[in-house]
Design a protein around this motif. Structure first.
Motif, PDB file in Angstrom:
ATOM      1  N   PRO A 128       0.837  -1.194   0.000  1.00  0.00           N
ATOM      2  CA  PRO A 128       0.000   0.000   0.000  1.00  0.00           C
ATOM      3  C   PRO A 128       0.875   1.248   0.000  1.00  0.00           C
ATOM      4  O   PRO A 128       2.002   1.233   0.526  1.00  0.00           O
ATOM      5  N   CYS A 129       0.340   2.324  -0.564  1.00  0.00           N
ATOM      6  CA  CYS A 129       1.159   3.519  -0.769  1.00  0.00           C
ATOM      7  C   CYS A 129       0.296   4.773  -0.597  1.00  0.00           C
ATOM      8  O   CYS A 129      -0.865   4.797  -1.014  1.00  0.00           O
ATOM      9  N   PHE A 130       0.872   5.786   0.022  1.00  0.00           N
ATOM     10  CA  PHE A 130       0.260   7.113   0.029  1.00  0.00           C
ATOM     11  C   PHE A 130       0.772   7.884  -1.184  1.00  0.00           C
ATOM     12  O   PHE A 130       1.962   7.840  -1.500  1.00  0.00           O
ATOM     13  N   ASP A 131      -0.142   8.567  -1.869  1.00  0.00           N
ATOM     14  CA  ASP A 131       0.240   9.305  -3.067  1.00  0.00           C
ATOM     15  C   ASP A 131      -0.638  10.555  -3.175  1.00  0.00           C
ATOM     16  O   ASP A 131      -1.833  10.518  -2.876  1.00  0.00           O
ATOM     17  N   LYS A 132      -0.037  11.648  -3.616  1.00  0.00           N
ATOM     18  CA  LYS A 132      -0.765  12.916  -3.676  1.00  0.00           C
ATOM     19  C   LYS A 132      -1.925  12.873  -4.663  1.00  0.00           C
ATOM     20  O   LYS A 132      -2.872  13.660  -4.552  1.00  0.00           O
ATOM     21  N   ASP A 133      -1.891  11.975  -5.626  1.00  0.00           N
ATOM     22  CA  ASP A 133      -2.935  11.904  -6.649  1.00  0.00           C
ATOM     23  C   ASP A 133      -3.997  10.847  -6.365  1.00  0.00           C
ATOM     24  O   ASP A 133      -4.882  10.633  -7.195  1.00  0.00           O
ATOM     25  N   GLN A 134      -3.936  10.191  -5.195  1.00  0.00           N
ATOM     26  CA  GLN A 134      -4.846   9.087  -4.965  1.00  0.00           C
ATOM     27  C   GLN A 134      -6.235   9.572  -4.536  1.00  0.00           C
ATOM     28  O   GLN A 134      -6.404  10.672  -3.988  1.00  0.00           O
ATOM     29  N   ASN A 135      -7.206   8.711  -4.814  1.00  0.00           N
ATOM     30  CA  ASN A 135      -8.578   8.943  -4.404  1.00  0.00           C
ATOM     31  C   ASN A 135      -8.637   9.068  -2.876  1.00  0.00           C
ATOM     32  O   ASN A 135      -7.980   8.314  -2.166  1.00  0.00           O
ATOM     33  N   PRO A 136      -9.429  10.010  -2.342  1.00  0.00           N
ATOM     34  CA  PRO A 136      -9.533  10.148  -0.882  1.00  0.00           C
ATOM     35  C   PRO A 136      -9.974   8.855  -0.186  1.00  0.00           C
ATOM     36  O   PRO A 136      -9.547   8.573   0.929  1.00  0.00           O
ATOM     37  N   ILE A 137     -10.830   8.066  -0.869  1.00  0.00           N
ATOM     38  CA  ILE A 137     -11.237   6.779  -0.289  1.00  0.00           C
ATOM     39  C   ILE A 137     -10.048   5.838  -0.209  1.00  0.00           C
ATOM     40  O   ILE A 137      -9.862   5.120   0.778  1.00  0.00           O
ATOM     41  N   ALA A 138      -9.217   5.851  -1.254  1.00  0.00           N
ATOM     42  CA  ALA A 138      -8.007   5.020  -1.250  1.00  0.00           C
ATOM     43  C   ALA A 138      -7.086   5.432  -0.107  1.00  0.00           C
ATOM     44  O   ALA A 138      -6.530   4.579   0.594  1.00  0.00           O
ATOM     45  N   ARG A 139      -6.927   6.739   0.091  1.00  0.00           N
ATOM     46  CA  ARG A 139      -6.071   7.223   1.182  1.00  0.00           C
ATOM     47  C   ARG A 139      -6.608   6.752   2.532  1.00  0.00           C
ATOM     48  O   ARG A 139      -5.840   6.330   3.406  1.00  0.00           O
ATOM     49  N   GLN A 165       1.755  -0.793   9.883  1.00  0.00           N
ATOM     50  CA  GLN A 165       1.884   0.538  10.484  1.00  0.00           C
ATOM     51  C   GLN A 165       3.002   1.362   9.855  1.00  0.00           C
ATOM     52  O   GLN A 165       3.368   2.417  10.397  1.00  0.00           O
ATOM     53  N   ASN A 166       3.537   0.910   8.713  1.00  0.00           N
ATOM     54  CA  ASN A 166       4.635   1.627   8.066  1.00  0.00           C
ATOM     55  C   ASN A 166       4.369   1.830   6.579  1.00  0.00           C
ATOM     56  O   ASN A 166       5.267   1.658   5.749  1.00  0.00           O
ATOM     57  N   VAL A 167       3.125   2.188   6.246  1.00  0.00           N
ATOM     58  CA  VAL A 167       2.810   2.536   4.855  1.00  0.00           C
ATOM     59  C   VAL A 167       3.574   3.811   4.508  1.00  0.00           C
ATOM     60  O   VAL A 167       3.604   4.769   5.277  1.00  0.00           O
ATOM     61  N   ARG A 168       4.191   3.843   3.314  1.00  0.00           N
ATOM     62  CA  ARG A 168       5.055   4.948   2.924  1.00  0.00           C
ATOM     63  C   ARG A 168       4.579   5.584   1.629  1.00  0.00           C
ATOM     64  O   ARG A 168       3.699   5.057   0.959  1.00  0.00           O
ATOM     65  N   THR A 169       5.220   6.675   1.268  1.00  0.00           N
ATOM     66  CA  THR A 169       5.010   7.268  -0.049  1.00  0.00           C
ATOM     67  C   THR A 169       5.897   6.547  -1.052  1.00  0.00           C
ATOM     68  O   THR A 169       6.832   5.818  -0.675  1.00  0.00           O
ATOM     69  N   ALA A 170       5.633   6.770  -2.342  1.00  0.00           N
ATOM     70  CA  ALA A 170       6.459   6.171  -3.391  1.00  0.00           C
ATOM     71  C   ALA A 170       7.923   6.578  -3.222  1.00  0.00           C
ATOM     72  O   ALA A 170       8.833   5.753  -3.374  1.00  0.00           O
ATOM     73  N   VAL A 171       8.152   7.848  -2.924  1.00  0.00           N
ATOM     74  CA  VAL A 171       9.528   8.343  -2.754  1.00  0.00           C
ATOM     75  C   VAL A 171      10.231   7.610  -1.624  1.00  0.00           C
ATOM     76  O   VAL A 171      11.401   7.217  -1.739  1.00  0.00           O
ATOM     77  N   GLN A 172       9.533   7.385  -0.527  1.00  0.00           N
ATOM     78  CA  GLN A 172      10.146   6.707   0.620  1.00  0.00           C
ATOM     79  C   GLN A 172      10.472   5.251   0.315  1.00  0.00           C
ATOM     80  O   GLN A 172      11.543   4.755   0.690  1.00  0.00           O
ATOM     81  N   ALA A 225      13.356   0.336 -10.054  1.00  0.00           N
ATOM     82  CA  ALA A 225      12.254   0.905 -10.832  1.00  0.00           C
ATOM     83  C   ALA A 225      10.970   0.665 -10.050  1.00  0.00           C
ATOM     84  O   ALA A 225      10.870  -0.284  -9.272  1.00  0.00           O
ATOM     85  N   GLY A 226       9.989   1.541 -10.259  1.00  0.00           N
ATOM     86  CA  GLY A 226       8.733   1.345  -9.544  1.00  0.00           C
ATOM     87  C   GLY A 226       7.672   2.300 -10.016  1.00  0.00           C
ATOM     88  O   GLY A 226       7.963   3.283 -10.708  1.00  0.00           O
ATOM     89  N   GLU A 227       6.438   2.007  -9.633  1.00  0.00           N
ATOM     90  CA  GLU A 227       5.337   2.900  -9.980  1.00  0.00           C
ATOM     91  C   GLU A 227       4.190   2.734  -8.993  1.00  0.00           C
ATOM     92  O   GLU A 227       3.994   1.666  -8.418  1.00  0.00           O
ATOM     93  N   ALA A 228       3.466   3.833  -8.796  1.00  0.00           N
ATOM     94  CA  ALA A 228       2.254   3.803  -7.982  1.00  0.00           C
ATOM     95  C   ALA A 228       1.091   3.432  -8.890  1.00  0.00           C
ATOM     96  O   ALA A 228       0.903   4.023  -9.951  1.00  0.00           O
ATOM     97  N   LYS A 229       0.329   2.438  -8.491  1.00  0.00           N
ATOM     98  CA  LYS A 229      -0.808   1.961  -9.271  1.00  0.00           C
ATOM     99  C   LYS A 229      -2.090   2.303  -8.516  1.00  0.00           C
ATOM    100  O   LYS A 229      -2.285   1.888  -7.373  1.00  0.00           O
ATOM    101  N   HIS A 230      -2.982   3.035  -9.174  1.00  0.00           N
ATOM    102  CA  HIS A 230      -4.245   3.433  -8.575  1.00  0.00           C
ATOM    103  C   HIS A 230      -5.346   2.482  -9.033  1.00  0.00           C
ATOM    104  O   HIS A 230      -5.583   2.331 -10.236  1.00  0.00           O
TER     105      HIS A 230
END
Length: 203
Positions: A143-154, A163-170, A183-188
Protein backbone atom coordinates in the motif's frame (compact mmCIF):
# COMPACT_ATOMS: atom_id res chain seq x y z
CA UNK A 1 4.75 -4.15 12.88
CA UNK A 2 1.02 -4.59 12.33
CA UNK A 3 -2.26 -4.05 14.15
CA UNK A 4 -4.11 -7.29 14.98
CA UNK A 5 -6.89 -6.00 17.20
CA UNK A 6 -10.58 -5.39 16.54
CA UNK A 7 -11.79 -6.12 13.01
CA UNK A 8 -8.21 -6.49 11.77
CA UNK A 9 -7.77 -9.58 13.96
CA UNK A 10 -10.08 -11.69 11.75
CA UNK A 11 -7.63 -11.37 8.85
CA UNK A 12 -5.39 -13.82 10.68
CA UNK A 13 -7.80 -16.58 9.61
CA UNK A 14 -6.71 -17.89 6.18
CA UNK A 15 -10.20 -18.22 4.66
CA UNK A 16 -11.23 -14.72 5.75
CA UNK A 17 -7.88 -13.30 4.63
CA UNK A 18 -8.28 -14.86 1.16
CA UNK A 19 -11.91 -13.68 0.90
CA UNK A 20 -10.92 -10.11 1.83
CA UNK A 21 -8.07 -10.18 -0.68
CA UNK A 22 -10.45 -11.34 -3.42
CA UNK A 23 -12.92 -8.60 -2.50
CA UNK A 24 -10.12 -6.05 -2.90
CA UNK A 25 -9.39 -7.28 -6.43
CA UNK A 26 -6.42 -9.49 -5.61
CA UNK A 27 -6.97 -11.81 -8.62
CA UNK A 28 -6.47 -8.95 -11.08
CA UNK A 29 -3.59 -7.51 -9.03
CA UNK A 30 -1.76 -10.85 -8.82
CA UNK A 31 -2.22 -11.47 -12.54
CA UNK A 32 -0.84 -8.00 -13.32
CA UNK A 33 2.03 -8.46 -10.86
CA UNK A 34 3.06 -11.77 -12.41
CA UNK A 35 2.64 -10.70 -16.05
CA UNK A 36 4.22 -7.26 -15.85
CA UNK A 37 6.76 -7.55 -13.03
CA UNK A 38 7.56 -11.13 -12.01
CA UNK A 39 7.72 -12.29 -15.65
CA UNK A 40 8.28 -15.90 -14.62
CA UNK A 41 10.18 -18.49 -16.60
CA UNK A 42 9.46 -22.18 -16.17
CA UNK A 43 12.00 -23.78 -13.84
CA UNK A 44 13.24 -20.53 -12.26
CA UNK A 45 14.02 -20.39 -8.54
CA UNK A 46 11.67 -18.10 -6.61
CA UNK A 47 11.84 -17.12 -2.94
CA UNK A 48 8.55 -15.73 -1.60
CA UNK A 49 9.04 -13.80 1.66
CA UNK A 50 5.77 -13.44 3.54
CA UNK A 51 3.98 -15.82 1.19
CA UNK A 52 0.69 -15.88 3.12
CA UNK A 53 -1.48 -18.68 1.72
CA UNK A 54 0.68 -18.76 -1.46
CA UNK A 55 -2.18 -17.89 -3.81
CA UNK A 56 0.41 -16.38 -6.19
CA UNK A 57 1.06 -19.98 -7.31
CA UNK A 58 -2.25 -19.92 -9.20
CA UNK A 59 -0.60 -17.54 -11.68
CA UNK A 60 2.88 -19.08 -11.95
CA UNK A 61 4.21 -21.78 -14.31
CA UNK A 62 6.03 -24.80 -12.88
CA UNK A 63 9.06 -23.50 -11.01
CA UNK A 64 11.11 -24.02 -7.85
CA UNK A 65 9.12 -22.17 -5.21
CA UNK A 66 10.14 -21.60 -1.59
CA UNK A 67 7.54 -19.77 0.52
CA UNK A 68 8.09 -18.43 4.04
CA UNK A 69 5.57 -16.86 6.40
CA UNK A 70 5.37 -16.22 10.14
CA UNK A 71 1.76 -17.46 10.35
CA UNK A 72 1.48 -21.21 10.86
CA UNK A 73 -2.19 -21.02 9.84
CA UNK A 74 -1.27 -19.46 6.49
CA UNK A 75 1.46 -22.06 5.92
CA UNK A 76 -0.94 -24.89 6.79
CA UNK A 77 -3.41 -23.53 4.21
CA UNK A 78 -0.65 -23.26 1.60
CA UNK A 79 0.41 -26.86 2.26
CA UNK A 80 -3.19 -28.04 1.96
CA UNK A 81 -3.83 -26.15 -1.27
CA UNK A 82 -0.48 -26.43 -3.06
CA UNK A 83 1.16 -29.63 -1.86
CA UNK A 84 3.72 -30.63 -4.48
CA UNK A 85 3.95 -27.13 -5.99
CA UNK A 86 6.65 -25.87 -3.65
CA UNK A 87 8.08 -25.90 -0.14
CA UNK A 88 6.48 -23.87 2.65
CA UNK A 89 7.96 -23.00 6.02
CA UNK A 90 6.73 -21.08 9.04
CA UNK A 91 9.94 -19.21 9.78
CA UNK A 92 11.67 -15.88 9.67
CA UNK A 93 13.75 -15.52 6.51
CA UNK A 94 17.33 -14.98 7.68
CA UNK A 95 20.80 -15.91 6.47
CA UNK A 96 20.71 -18.99 8.67
CA UNK A 97 17.33 -19.99 7.19
CA UNK A 98 18.73 -19.91 3.66
CA UNK A 99 22.11 -21.45 4.52
CA UNK A 100 23.17 -23.88 1.82
CA UNK A 101 20.40 -22.85 -0.62
CA UNK A 102 21.42 -22.02 -4.21
CA UNK A 103 20.85 -18.45 -5.35
CA UNK A 104 17.42 -17.38 -6.58
CA UNK A 105 16.33 -15.84 -9.86
CA UNK A 106 13.65 -13.82 -8.12
CA UNK A 107 12.70 -12.79 -4.60
CA UNK A 108 9.07 -11.78 -4.05
CA UNK A 109 7.74 -9.75 -1.10
CA UNK A 110 4.00 -9.15 -1.47
CA UNK A 111 2.60 -6.79 1.16
CA UNK A 112 5.63 -7.09 3.44
CA UNK A 113 7.54 -3.80 3.52
CA UNK A 114 4.71 -1.75 5.01
CA UNK A 115 4.74 -4.00 8.08
CA UNK A 116 8.42 -3.21 8.77
CA UNK A 117 10.27 -0.18 10.06
CA UNK A 118 13.07 1.30 7.94
CA UNK A 119 15.83 -0.69 9.65
CA UNK A 120 13.99 -3.98 9.18
CA UNK A 121 13.25 -3.15 5.53
CA UNK A 122 16.95 -2.46 4.97
CA UNK A 123 17.83 -5.82 6.51
CA UNK A 124 15.29 -7.58 4.27
CA UNK A 125 16.62 -5.83 1.15
CA UNK A 126 20.22 -6.77 1.99
CA UNK A 127 19.16 -10.38 2.55
CA UNK A 128 17.20 -10.41 -0.71
CA UNK A 129 20.15 -9.04 -2.65
CA UNK A 130 22.55 -11.59 -1.17
CA UNK A 131 20.07 -14.39 -2.06
CA UNK A 132 19.84 -13.39 -5.73
CA UNK A 133 21.89 -14.48 -8.69
CA UNK A 134 23.64 -11.75 -10.66
CA UNK A 135 20.88 -10.16 -12.70
CA UNK A 136 18.24 -11.54 -10.33
CA UNK A 137 15.39 -9.33 -9.19
CA UNK A 138 13.41 -8.44 -6.08
CA UNK A 139 9.75 -7.52 -6.70
CA UNK A 140 7.66 -5.91 -3.96
CA UNK A 141 4.11 -4.55 -3.73
CA UNK A 142 2.70 -2.54 -0.82
CA UNK A 143 0.00 0.00 0.00
CA UNK A 144 1.16 3.52 -0.77
CA UNK A 145 0.26 7.11 0.03
CA UNK A 146 0.24 9.30 -3.07
CA UNK A 147 -0.77 12.92 -3.68
CA UNK A 148 -2.93 11.90 -6.65
CA UNK A 149 -4.85 9.09 -4.97
CA UNK A 150 -8.58 8.94 -4.40
CA UNK A 151 -9.53 10.15 -0.88
CA UNK A 152 -11.24 6.78 -0.29
CA UNK A 153 -8.01 5.02 -1.25
CA UNK A 154 -6.07 7.22 1.18
CA UNK A 155 -8.54 6.35 3.95
CA UNK A 156 -8.38 2.59 3.24
CA UNK A 157 -4.59 2.58 2.96
CA UNK A 158 -4.44 4.39 6.29
CA UNK A 159 -6.50 1.60 7.89
CA UNK A 160 -4.12 -1.17 6.77
CA UNK A 161 -2.81 -3.55 9.45
CA UNK A 162 0.72 -2.51 8.54
CA UNK A 163 1.88 0.54 10.48
CA UNK A 164 4.64 1.63 8.07
CA UNK A 165 2.81 2.54 4.85
CA UNK A 166 5.06 4.95 2.92
CA UNK A 167 5.01 7.27 -0.05
CA UNK A 168 6.46 6.17 -3.39
CA UNK A 169 9.53 8.34 -2.75
CA UNK A 170 10.15 6.71 0.62
CA UNK A 171 9.84 3.17 -0.76
CA UNK A 172 12.17 4.02 -3.65
CA UNK A 173 14.77 5.58 -1.36
CA UNK A 174 14.88 2.42 0.73
CA UNK A 175 15.35 0.31 -2.40
CA UNK A 176 18.13 2.59 -3.70
CA UNK A 177 20.02 2.27 -0.42
CA UNK A 178 20.73 -1.38 -1.28
CA UNK A 179 20.21 -1.89 -5.02
CA UNK A 180 21.82 0.03 -7.88
CA UNK A 181 18.88 -0.54 -10.23
CA UNK A 182 15.45 0.35 -8.85
CA UNK A 183 12.25 0.91 -10.83
CA UNK A 184 8.73 1.34 -9.54
CA UNK A 185 5.34 2.90 -9.98
CA UNK A 186 2.25 3.80 -7.98
CA UNK A 187 -0.81 1.96 -9.27
CA UNK A 188 -4.25 3.43 -8.57
CA UNK A 189 -7.08 0.89 -8.36
CA UNK A 190 -10.66 1.84 -9.14
CA UNK A 191 -12.82 -1.22 -8.31
CA UNK A 192 -12.37 -0.45 -4.63
CA UNK A 193 -10.19 2.69 -4.59
CA UNK A 194 -6.70 1.77 -3.43
CA UNK A 195 -3.09 2.61 -4.24
CA UNK A 196 -0.12 0.21 -4.44
CA UNK A 197 3.57 0.84 -4.92
CA UNK A 198 5.21 -1.85 -7.04
CA UNK A 199 9.00 -1.92 -6.99
CA UNK A 200 11.52 -3.93 -9.00
CA UNK A 201 15.12 -4.02 -7.75
CA UNK A 202 17.82 -5.72 -9.85
CA UNK A 203 21.11 -7.09 -8.55
Amino acid sequence: MQVNTGLRSVLGHPAIYDFFQTLMGSDRIRRELVTDYVRPVEGMRLLDIGCGTARILDYLPPLIYHGFDLSQEYIDEALLRYSGRGTFRCAMVEEATLQGEPSYDLVLAVGVLHHLDDESVSQLLVLAKSSLKDGGRLVTIDPCFDKDQNPIARFLVGKDRGQNVRTAVQYRELGCNTFEQVAGEAKHRSWIPYTHWIMECTR
